[in-house]
Design an enzyme around this catalytic site. Structure first.
Site, PDB file in Angstrom:
ATOM      1  N   HIS A 147       0.700  -1.219   0.009  1.00 16.68           N
ATOM      2  CA  HIS A 147       0.232   0.025  -0.096  1.00 16.68           C
ATOM      3  C   HIS A 147       0.629   1.316   0.003  1.00 16.68           C
ATOM      4  O   HIS A 147       2.033   1.152  -0.002  1.00 16.68           O
ATOM      5  CB  HIS A 147      -1.154  -0.128   1.226  1.00 16.68           C
ATOM      6  CG  HIS A 147      -0.537   0.485   2.438  1.00 16.68           C
ATOM      7  ND1 HIS A 147      -1.240   0.575   3.542  1.00 16.68           N
ATOM      8  CD2 HIS A 147       0.917   0.367   2.781  1.00 16.68           C
ATOM      9  CE1 HIS A 147      -0.279   0.884   4.577  1.00 16.68           C
ATOM     10  NE2 HIS A 147       0.703   0.865   4.227  1.00 16.68           N
ATOM     11  N   CYS A 193       4.807   5.045   5.627  1.00 14.40           N
ATOM     12  CA  CYS A 193       3.863   4.262   4.884  1.00 14.40           C
ATOM     13  C   CYS A 193       3.553   5.319   3.546  1.00 14.40           C
ATOM     14  O   CYS A 193       2.738   4.797   2.760  1.00 14.40           O
ATOM     15  CB  CYS A 193       2.722   4.191   5.846  1.00 14.40           C
ATOM     16  SG  CYS A 193       2.721   2.680   6.633  1.00 14.40           S
ATOM     17  N   HIS A 198       5.199  -0.101  -0.414  1.00 14.56           N
ATOM     18  CA  HIS A 198       5.853  -1.249   0.694  1.00 14.56           C
ATOM     19  C   HIS A 198       4.731  -2.110   1.086  1.00 14.56           C
ATOM     20  O   HIS A 198       3.531  -2.091   0.648  1.00 14.56           O
ATOM     21  CB  HIS A 198       6.500  -0.391   1.695  1.00 14.56           C
ATOM     22  CG  HIS A 198       5.320   0.367   2.385  1.00 14.56           C
ATOM     23  ND1 HIS A 198       4.889   1.394   2.174  1.00 14.56           N
ATOM     24  CD2 HIS A 198       4.776  -0.111   3.604  1.00 14.56           C
ATOM     25  CE1 HIS A 198       3.931   1.731   2.828  1.00 14.56           C
ATOM     26  NE2 HIS A 198       3.911   1.031   3.995  1.00 14.56           N
ATOM     27  N   HIS A 200       2.909  -4.994   3.905  1.00 13.90           N
ATOM     28  CA  HIS A 200       2.848  -5.430   5.397  1.00 13.90           C
ATOM     29  C   HIS A 200       2.598  -6.750   5.543  1.00 13.90           C
ATOM     30  O   HIS A 200       1.790  -7.159   4.532  1.00 13.90           O
ATOM     31  CB  HIS A 200       1.862  -4.567   6.163  1.00 13.90           C
ATOM     32  CG  HIS A 200       2.170  -3.261   6.312  1.00 13.90           C
ATOM     33  ND1 HIS A 200       3.220  -2.839   7.145  1.00 13.90           N
ATOM     34  CD2 HIS A 200       1.959  -1.748   5.754  1.00 13.90           C
ATOM     35  CE1 HIS A 200       3.231  -1.390   7.139  1.00 13.90           C
ATOM     36  NE2 HIS A 200       2.560  -0.806   6.192  1.00 13.90           N
ATOM     37  N   ASP A 209      -4.853 -10.563  -0.611  1.00 14.11           N
ATOM     38  CA  ASP A 209      -3.436 -11.420  -0.475  1.00 14.11           C
ATOM     39  C   ASP A 209      -2.790 -11.040  -1.795  1.00 14.11           C
ATOM     40  O   ASP A 209      -3.103 -11.474  -2.853  1.00 14.11           O
ATOM     41  CB  ASP A 209      -3.746 -12.810  -0.174  1.00 14.11           C
ATOM     42  CG  ASP A 209      -2.129 -13.184   0.451  1.00 14.11           C
ATOM     43  OD1 ASP A 209      -1.692 -12.779   0.987  1.00 14.11           O
ATOM     44  OD2 ASP A 209      -2.194 -14.615  -0.059  1.00 14.11           O
ATOM     45  N   HIS A 210      -1.447 -10.433  -1.511  1.00 14.43           N
ATOM     46  CA  HIS A 210      -0.327 -10.341  -2.536  1.00 14.43           C
ATOM     47  C   HIS A 210      -0.926  -9.249  -3.463  1.00 14.43           C
ATOM     48  O   HIS A 210      -0.554  -9.423  -4.643  1.00 14.43           O
ATOM     49  CB  HIS A 210      -0.144 -11.567  -3.290  1.00 14.43           C
ATOM     50  CG  HIS A 210       0.845 -12.484  -2.378  1.00 14.43           C
ATOM     51  ND1 HIS A 210       0.383 -13.157  -1.305  1.00 14.43           N
ATOM     52  CD2 HIS A 210       2.260 -12.677  -2.382  1.00 14.43           C
ATOM     53  CE1 HIS A 210       1.319 -13.910  -0.764  1.00 14.43           C
ATOM     54  NE2 HIS A 210       2.414 -13.445  -1.326  1.00 14.43           N
ATOM     55  N   GLU A 261      -1.432  -4.507  11.735  1.00 11.43           N
ATOM     56  CA  GLU A 261      -0.510  -4.289  10.535  1.00 11.43           C
ATOM     57  C   GLU A 261       1.040  -4.406  10.913  1.00 11.43           C
ATOM     58  O   GLU A 261       1.737  -5.012  10.043  1.00 11.43           O
ATOM     59  CB  GLU A 261      -0.673  -2.510  10.272  1.00 11.43           C
ATOM     60  CG  GLU A 261       0.143  -2.310   9.236  1.00 11.43           C
ATOM     61  CD  GLU A 261      -0.046  -0.862   8.707  1.00 11.43           C
ATOM     62  OE1 GLU A 261      -0.670  -0.574   7.754  1.00 11.43           O
ATOM     63  OE2 GLU A 261       0.585  -0.149   9.394  1.00 11.43           O
TER      64      GLU A 261
HETATM   65 NI    NI Z   1       2.320   0.853   5.468  1.00 10.01          NI
END
Ligand code: NI
Length: 137
Positions: free
Chosen positions: A14, A33, A39, A41, A79-80, A126
């Site tokens: 995200h 972020c 990047h 999580h 997911d992914h 997270e």
């Molecule tokens: Ni983040």
């Protein structure tokens, strides 16, 4: 009334940012972020439902059924994936932990209700240190 908890896991990318803000301002507000090149999580998703055990099975709900619902309606979609670009139910929302948890609640709540039980909490971790819990409006 008893509470039943299912823990799931997904990875997603995200970026937290507002388009109308400069990179500097985004970084000031959103920190790491807001990295323009994304990047990821490793999210832990903990879903709690509540109800009474069935006299027939002793289950509030078969955990396999709950797991399948979470997989089909949440995990397969996130997911992914890139939460900003790929996830239909996040369109128009900044993918903060808060907003993701609310969106997951909105996906699951009507489906859980159809099974005759109630959604109690969507907890989204997270990181080990950053966690939100949503109990509905
Ligand atoms: Ni983040």
């Amino acid at each position: 009334m008893i509470y039943l908890v299912r823990k799931e896991h997904f990875n997603a990318a995200h970026r937290l940012f507002r388009e109308e803000w400069s990179n500097e301002k985004n970084e000031e507000i959103f920190g790491k972020c807001s990295n323009p090149n994304w990047h990821g999580h490793n999210y832990d998703l903990i879903v709690t439902v509540k109800g009474d055990p069935s006299p027939e099975t002793g289950f509030v709900i078969n955990l396999r059924t709950l797991s399948e619902i979470i997989k089909e309606h949440v995990l397969n979609k996130v997911d992914h994936k890139n939460m900003n670009l790929d996830v239909e139910f996040m369109k128009g929302y900044i993918p903060t932990t808060e907003n993701i948890a609310i969106a997951i609640w909105d996906q699951l709540e009507p489906l859980v209700k159809e099974l005759g039980i109630r959604l109690h909490c969507v907890r989204l971790e997270e990181t080990e240190k950053n966690v939100v819990e949503y109990f509905g409006k």
